[in-house]
Scaffold this motif. Structure first.
Motif, PDB file in Angstrom:
ATOM      1  N   GLY A   4       0.911  -1.451   0.020  1.00  0.00           N
ATOM      2  CA  GLY A   4      -0.092  -0.053   0.024  1.00  0.00           C
ATOM      3  C   GLY A   4       0.814   1.162   0.013  1.00  0.00           C
ATOM      4  N   ASP A   5       2.264   1.176   0.451  1.00  0.00           N
ATOM      5  CA  ASP A   5       2.919   2.390   0.337  1.00  0.00           C
ATOM      6  C   ASP A   5       3.239   3.021  -1.110  1.00  0.00           C
ATOM      7  OD1 ASP A   5       3.263   2.740   2.987  1.00  0.00           O
ATOM      8  OD2 ASP A   5       5.113   1.767   3.158  1.00  0.00           O
ATOM      9  N   GLU A  51       5.482   8.346   7.188  1.00  0.00           N
ATOM     10  CA  GLU A  51       4.435   7.345   7.157  1.00  0.00           C
ATOM     11  C   GLU A  51       3.502   7.881   6.150  1.00  0.00           C
ATOM     12  OE1 GLU A  51       3.386   5.471  11.084  1.00  0.00           O
ATOM     13  OE2 GLU A  51       2.881   7.464  11.007  1.00  0.00           O
ATOM     14  N   LYS A  52       2.957   6.864   5.420  1.00  0.00           N
ATOM     15  CA  LYS A  52       2.037   7.211   4.029  1.00  0.00           C
ATOM     16  C   LYS A  52       0.482   6.852   4.664  1.00  0.00           C
ATOM     17  CE  LYS A  52       2.371   7.281  -0.870  1.00  0.00           C
ATOM     18  NZ  LYS A  52       2.997   6.480  -1.967  1.00  0.00           N
ATOM     19  N   TYR A  53      -0.419   7.861   4.363  1.00  0.00           N
ATOM     20  CA  TYR A  53      -1.866   7.750   4.539  1.00  0.00           C
ATOM     21  C   TYR A  53      -2.660   7.766   3.455  1.00  0.00           C
ATOM     22  CZ  TYR A  53      -0.587   8.207   9.727  1.00  0.00           C
ATOM     23  OH  TYR A  53       0.044   8.145  10.866  1.00  0.00           O
ATOM     24  N   LEU A  54      -3.493   6.759   3.249  1.00  0.00           N
ATOM     25  CA  LEU A  54      -4.586   6.864   2.092  1.00  0.00           C
ATOM     26  C   LEU A  54      -5.895   7.365   2.382  1.00  0.00           C
ATOM     27  CD1 LEU A  54      -3.661   3.415   0.624  1.00  0.00           C
ATOM     28  CD2 LEU A  54      -2.640   5.431   0.162  1.00  0.00           C
ATOM     29  N   TYR A  55      -6.581   8.172   1.679  1.00  0.00           N
ATOM     30  CA  TYR A  55      -7.868   8.384   1.844  1.00  0.00           C
ATOM     31  C   TYR A  55      -8.778   7.493   1.040  1.00  0.00           C
ATOM     32  CZ  TYR A  55      -6.380  12.582   4.399  1.00  0.00           C
ATOM     33  OH  TYR A  55      -5.676  13.273   5.511  1.00  0.00           O
ATOM     34  N   LEU A  56      -9.456   6.661   1.565  1.00  0.00           N
ATOM     35  CA  LEU A  56     -10.283   5.753   0.544  1.00  0.00           C
ATOM     36  C   LEU A  56     -12.053   6.065   0.428  1.00  0.00           C
ATOM     37  CD1 LEU A  56      -8.498   2.707   2.386  1.00  0.00           C
ATOM     38  CD2 LEU A  56      -8.049   4.006   0.285  1.00  0.00           C
ATOM     39  N   GLY A  61     -12.113   8.575   7.835  1.00  0.00           N
ATOM     40  CA  GLY A  61     -10.839   9.201   8.037  1.00  0.00           C
ATOM     41  C   GLY A  61      -9.807   8.769   7.276  1.00  0.00           C
ATOM     42  N   LYS A  62      -8.612   8.793   7.462  1.00  0.00           N
ATOM     43  CA  LYS A  62      -7.379   8.470   6.724  1.00  0.00           C
ATOM     44  C   LYS A  62      -6.874   7.030   7.239  1.00  0.00           C
ATOM     45  CE  LYS A  62      -4.233  11.157   9.197  1.00  0.00           C
ATOM     46  NZ  LYS A  62      -3.330  12.605   9.147  1.00  0.00           N
ATOM     47  N   ARG A  63      -6.537   6.238   6.492  1.00  0.00           N
ATOM     48  CA  ARG A  63      -5.961   4.808   6.864  1.00  0.00           C
ATOM     49  C   ARG A  63      -4.249   4.677   6.598  1.00  0.00           C
ATOM     50  NH1 ARG A  63      -7.316  -0.714   7.767  1.00  0.00           N
ATOM     51  NH2 ARG A  63      -9.776   0.007   7.604  1.00  0.00           N
ATOM     52  N   LYS A  64      -3.377   4.174   7.513  1.00  0.00           N
ATOM     53  CA  LYS A  64      -2.121   4.058   7.047  1.00  0.00           C
ATOM     54  C   LYS A  64      -2.129   2.850   6.087  1.00  0.00           C
ATOM     55  CE  LYS A  64       0.243   4.512  11.471  1.00  0.00           C
ATOM     56  NZ  LYS A  64       1.187   3.694  12.604  1.00  0.00           N
ATOM     57  N   ALA A  65      -1.171   3.350   5.145  1.00  0.00           N
ATOM     58  CA  ALA A  65      -1.071   2.686   3.740  1.00  0.00           C
ATOM     59  C   ALA A  65      -0.317   1.369   3.959  1.00  0.00           C
ATOM     60  CB  ALA A  65      -0.079   3.548   2.903  1.00  0.00           C
ATOM     61  N   CYS A  66       0.242   1.128   4.900  1.00  0.00           N
ATOM     62  CA  CYS A  66       0.830  -0.278   5.408  1.00  0.00           C
ATOM     63  C   CYS A  66      -0.256  -1.204   5.813  1.00  0.00           C
ATOM     64  CB  CYS A  66       1.868  -0.212   6.726  1.00  0.00           C
ATOM     65  SG  CYS A  66       1.148   0.455   8.091  1.00  0.00           S
ATOM     66  N   PHE A  67      -1.570  -0.799   6.092  1.00  0.00           N
ATOM     67  CA  PHE A  67      -2.433  -1.931   6.240  1.00  0.00           C
ATOM     68  C   PHE A  67      -3.586  -2.024   4.782  1.00  0.00           C
ATOM     69  CE2 PHE A  67      -1.808  -0.281  10.499  1.00  0.00           C
ATOM     70  CZ  PHE A  67      -1.425  -1.678  11.088  1.00  0.00           C
ATOM     71  N   THR A  68      -2.715  -1.492   3.768  1.00  0.00           N
ATOM     72  CA  THR A  68      -3.590  -1.950   2.476  1.00  0.00           C
ATOM     73  C   THR A  68      -2.519  -2.794   1.593  1.00  0.00           C
ATOM     74  OG1 THR A  68      -2.737   0.033   1.562  1.00  0.00           O
ATOM     75  CG2 THR A  68      -4.855   0.037   2.672  1.00  0.00           C
TER      76      THR A  68
END
Length: 76
Positions: A4-5, A51-56, A61-68
């Motif tokens: 996800g990063d 850290e990278k975050y994704l808006y889905l 809210g945003k989600r940490k990219a490492c959890f995708t």
């Protein structure tokens, strides 16, 4: 490179739980945010962390990219 990063706007990603299990939930990436921080280590600020975050789609809210993980790249 399906971590996800590496996701970009328009990619489809699958959500991953904290234990690494795929949750079977697919979302569209609407936005990406990278946050950098200086970390204090041994009497001086010498380490840069990011850290990278994704808006889905469908999430407030945003989600940490490492959890995708990326399941499909956006087409151009």
């Amino acid at each position: 490179m399906d971590h996800g990063d590496h996701a970009k706007v328009g990619d489809l990603v699958e959500l991953i739980g904290p234990n690494g299990q795929c949750l079977g939930i697919i979302k569209l990436v609407l936005g990406v945010q990278e946050v950098s921080r200086r970390m204090f280590n041994s009497s001086k600020w010498n380490h840069l962390s990011s850290e990278k975050y994704l808006y889905l789609e469908g999430e407030a809210g945003k989600r940490k990219a490492c959890f995708t993980r990326i399941v499909q790249r956006a087409t151009k």
